[in-house]
Each structure stands twice: as C-alpha cells, then as structure tokens.
Design a protein around this motif. Structure first.
Motif, PDB file in Angstrom:
ATOM      1  N   ASP A  11      36.134  19.401  41.739  1.00 46.42           N
ATOM      2  CA  ASP A  11      37.446  18.779  41.573  1.00 46.42           C
ATOM      3  C   ASP A  11      38.362  19.316  42.676  1.00 46.42           C
ATOM      4  O   ASP A  11      38.942  20.383  42.556  1.00 46.42           O
ATOM      5  N   ARG A  12      38.454  18.577  43.762  1.00 45.85           N
ATOM      6  CA  ARG A  12      39.228  19.014  44.921  1.00 45.85           C
ATOM      7  C   ARG A  12      40.708  19.204  44.576  1.00 45.85           C
ATOM      8  O   ARG A  12      41.363  20.058  45.140  1.00 45.85           O
ATOM      9  N   ASP A  13      41.218  18.417  43.646  1.00 44.79           N
ATOM     10  CA  ASP A  13      42.620  18.563  43.244  1.00 44.79           C
ATOM     11  C   ASP A  13      42.861  19.919  42.585  1.00 44.79           C
ATOM     12  O   ASP A  13      43.886  20.557  42.814  1.00 44.79           O
ATOM     13  N   ALA A  14      41.902  20.368  41.768  1.00 49.46           N
ATOM     14  CA  ALA A  14      42.039  21.675  41.118  1.00 49.46           C
ATOM     15  C   ALA A  14      42.019  22.788  42.160  1.00 49.46           C
ATOM     16  O   ALA A  14      42.801  23.742  42.083  1.00 49.46           O
ATOM     17  N   VAL A  15      41.139  22.671  43.147  1.00 51.99           N
ATOM     18  CA  VAL A  15      41.077  23.677  44.212  1.00 51.99           C
ATOM     19  C   VAL A  15      42.357  23.654  45.038  1.00 51.99           C
ATOM     20  O   VAL A  15      42.905  24.709  45.387  1.00 51.99           O
ATOM     21  N   LEU A  16      42.875  22.483  45.325  1.00 53.84           N
ATOM     22  CA  LEU A  16      44.130  22.363  46.075  1.00 53.84           C
ATOM     23  C   LEU A  16      45.291  22.999  45.306  1.00 53.84           C
ATOM     24  O   LEU A  16      46.127  23.689  45.897  1.00 53.84           O
ATOM     25  N   LEU A  17      45.335  22.786  44.002  1.00 52.54           N
ATOM     26  CA  LEU A  17      46.382  23.407  43.186  1.00 52.54           C
ATOM     27  C   LEU A  17      46.281  24.932  43.245  1.00 52.54           C
ATOM     28  O   LEU A  17      47.301  25.617  43.344  1.00 52.54           O
ATOM     29  N   LEU A  18      45.058  25.460  43.185  1.00 53.04           N
ATOM     30  CA  LEU A  18      44.874  26.912  43.290  1.00 53.04           C
ATOM     31  C   LEU A  18      45.333  27.413  44.655  1.00 53.04           C
ATOM     32  O   LEU A  18      45.979  28.459  44.759  1.00 53.04           O
ATOM     33  N   TYR A  19      45.016  26.670  45.690  1.00 50.50           N
ATOM     34  CA  TYR A  19      45.412  27.065  47.041  1.00 50.50           C
ATOM     35  C   TYR A  19      46.933  27.058  47.177  1.00 50.50           C
ATOM     36  O   TYR A  19      47.521  27.995  47.730  1.00 50.50           O
ATOM     37  N   ASP A  20      47.565  26.022  46.663  1.00 52.12           N
ATOM     38  CA  ASP A  20      49.031  25.934  46.734  1.00 52.12           C
ATOM     39  C   ASP A  20      49.690  27.055  45.939  1.00 52.12           C
ATOM     40  O   ASP A  20      50.677  27.646  46.381  1.00 52.12           O
ATOM     41  N   ARG A  21      49.150  27.361  44.781  1.00 51.26           N
ATOM     42  CA  ARG A  21      49.759  28.354  43.891  1.00 51.26           C
ATOM     43  C   ARG A  21      49.541  29.783  44.393  1.00 51.26           C
ATOM     44  O   ARG A  21      50.447  30.599  44.386  1.00 51.26           O
ATOM     45  N   TYR A  22      48.311  30.099  44.810  1.00 52.26           N
ATOM     46  CA  TYR A  22      47.964  31.483  45.127  1.00 52.26           C
ATOM     47  C   TYR A  22      47.796  31.770  46.616  1.00 52.26           C
ATOM     48  O   TYR A  22      47.687  32.926  47.008  1.00 52.26           O
ATOM     49  N   GLY A  23      47.769  30.742  47.446  1.00 46.60           N
ATOM     50  CA  GLY A  23      47.512  30.918  48.869  1.00 46.60           C
ATOM     51  C   GLY A  23      48.385  31.955  49.561  1.00 46.60           C
ATOM     52  O   GLY A  23      47.859  32.856  50.234  1.00 46.60           O
ATOM     53  N   PRO A  24      49.718  31.880  49.437  1.00 50.75           N
ATOM     54  CA  PRO A  24      50.565  32.863  50.135  1.00 50.75           C
ATOM     55  C   PRO A  24      50.301  34.304  49.705  1.00 50.75           C
ATOM     56  O   PRO A  24      50.221  35.211  50.545  1.00 50.75           O
ATOM     57  N   ALA A  25      50.137  34.539  48.412  1.00 51.40           N
ATOM     58  CA  ALA A  25      49.873  35.907  47.937  1.00 51.40           C
ATOM     59  C   ALA A  25      48.485  36.376  48.368  1.00 51.40           C
ATOM     60  O   ALA A  25      48.305  37.535  48.748  1.00 51.40           O
ATOM     61  N   ILE A 124      52.761  43.413  43.263  1.00 52.70           N
ATOM     62  CA  ILE A 124      54.049  42.803  43.591  1.00 52.70           C
ATOM     63  C   ILE A 124      53.874  41.396  44.142  1.00 52.70           C
ATOM     64  O   ILE A 124      54.419  40.435  43.613  1.00 52.70           O
ATOM     65  N   TRP A 125      53.114  41.231  45.204  1.00 53.01           N
ATOM     66  CA  TRP A 125      52.994  39.912  45.836  1.00 53.01           C
ATOM     67  C   TRP A 125      51.954  39.048  45.144  1.00 53.01           C
ATOM     68  O   TRP A 125      52.097  37.838  45.087  1.00 53.01           O
ATOM     69  N   GLY A 126      50.904  39.671  44.610  1.00 55.98           N
ATOM     70  CA  GLY A 126      49.895  38.900  43.886  1.00 55.98           C
ATOM     71  C   GLY A 126      50.263  38.641  42.439  1.00 55.98           C
ATOM     72  O   GLY A 126      49.637  37.829  41.775  1.00 55.98           O
ATOM     73  N   GLN A 127      51.265  39.373  41.940  1.00 53.56           N
ATOM     74  CA  GLN A 127      51.738  39.248  40.563  1.00 53.56           C
ATOM     75  C   GLN A 127      50.624  39.462  39.546  1.00 53.56           C
ATOM     76  O   GLN A 127      50.575  38.828  38.497  1.00 53.56           O
ATOM     77  N   LEU A 128      49.709  40.386  39.868  1.00 54.62           N
ATOM     78  CA  LEU A 128      48.634  40.723  38.940  1.00 54.62           C
ATOM     79  C   LEU A 128      49.056  41.909  38.078  1.00 54.62           C
ATOM     80  O   LEU A 128      49.803  42.781  38.525  1.00 54.62           O
ATOM     81  N   THR A 129      48.569  41.929  36.857  1.00 54.96           N
ATOM     82  CA  THR A 129      48.781  43.097  36.007  1.00 54.96           C
ATOM     83  C   THR A 129      47.916  44.227  36.542  1.00 54.96           C
ATOM     84  O   THR A 129      47.033  44.013  37.387  1.00 54.96           O
TER      85      THR A 129
END
Length: 157
Positions: A11-25, A124-129
């Motif tokens: 599902d390329r849309d799901a991968v694109l959403l992950l890239y958009d959401r987490y790419g910068p971090a 901080i930047w990845g917002q991981l616990t």
C-alpha cells in the motif's frame, strides 16, 4: 500497521503517510548517527524503498520500527565506510526555524557522547518514549532514561 492491501500488494499510500509523518525526525536521527546529510538521506530512502519492495507488516506503533530500521541501516553504512566524515553545516532543524538556533543545537549535540546524543534525538525530535528509544537501540529503558538525563545535564552546562 499492515503495509499491504487485501491482494497482498504494498500500500504505497500507507508508506507515503509514514514518510510524511516520520521522515524529518528519521532524517535528523540518521544525521545524528552519520554526521553526513547525504548519507543520512540515502539511509532514509533505503529504509522506505525496502518497505515498498517487501510485504512488511509493522506490528505496533510504526515509529519504533522505523527508527530501528534507520539505526540498523546507518550502522551498516558506518561499517562499510572507512573514512571520517566532517560534520555538515546544518543537519538539524530547530523548532523556531532559525538557522542560528539550529547550528547552536547541532554544536551542543556534537559535543555529547554518541550514546547520549542518540537518545536525546530519539526522545526530542523522534518523539519516542524511553521504552521505544530503548527498543530502537537495544538497551533497557532505564539506561535510555539515564543517558537522556546525563545528556540534558551536559547540554545545560
């Protein structure tokens, strides 16, 4: 989160959403590990290309999986590299968007030991616990929390 549709295609849309959401971090994290923005971009793209090329099923929250994949790919890159790379001019964006602030943050982070810098960037930047950051690095959560505290204390100095 399943990255394939009912027919088994990625599902390329799901991968694109992950890239958009987490790419910068993820890119900031890769830069913190590699100290080379072009190598960090390569690592990030390798991770997402692998997601597109396989029928990956990400169980649980996707952030820890993605940060772990970036870490493993970056470490593989480091193992294959035989020379030192200088720090780039700007590899971390500040929340204020100021290049001066970004450079000051980078300078301060560069002086931290790698283990502390890695946890600080993930938290901080990845917002991981701390639990998620610990899973990415492969250490106990209490160790991640300690490295974060020590890193922040050194940054305050």
């Amino acid at each position: 989160m399943c990255l394939t549709d009912r027919v088994g295609r990625v599902d390329r849309d799901a991968v694109l959403l992950l890239y958009d959401r987490y790419g910068p971090a993820l890119l900031s994290y890769a830069c913190a590990l590699l100290r080379d923005p072009s190598a960090a971009e390569d690592v990030l793209h390798q991770v997402f290309l692998k997601l597109l090329d396989t029928r990956a099923a990400v169980t649980g929250p996707p952030a820890p999986y993605l940060f772990r994949a970036v870490r493993n790919t970056a470490l593989n890159h480091i193992r294959g590299q035989s020379r030192e790379v200088a720090w780039p001019d700007v590899w971390l964006e500040s929340t204020s968007g100021s290049e001066e602030t970004s450079l000051a943050l980078q300078s301060a982070l560069a002086r931290l030991p790698r283990e502390q810098r890695e946890v600080v960037v993930l938290h901080i930047w990845g917002q991981l616990t701390f639990e998620e950051a610990a899973a990415v690095i492969g250490i106990p959560a209490s160790t991640a929390a300690s490295r974060y505290r020590y890193g922040l204390a050194k940054l305050r100095e």
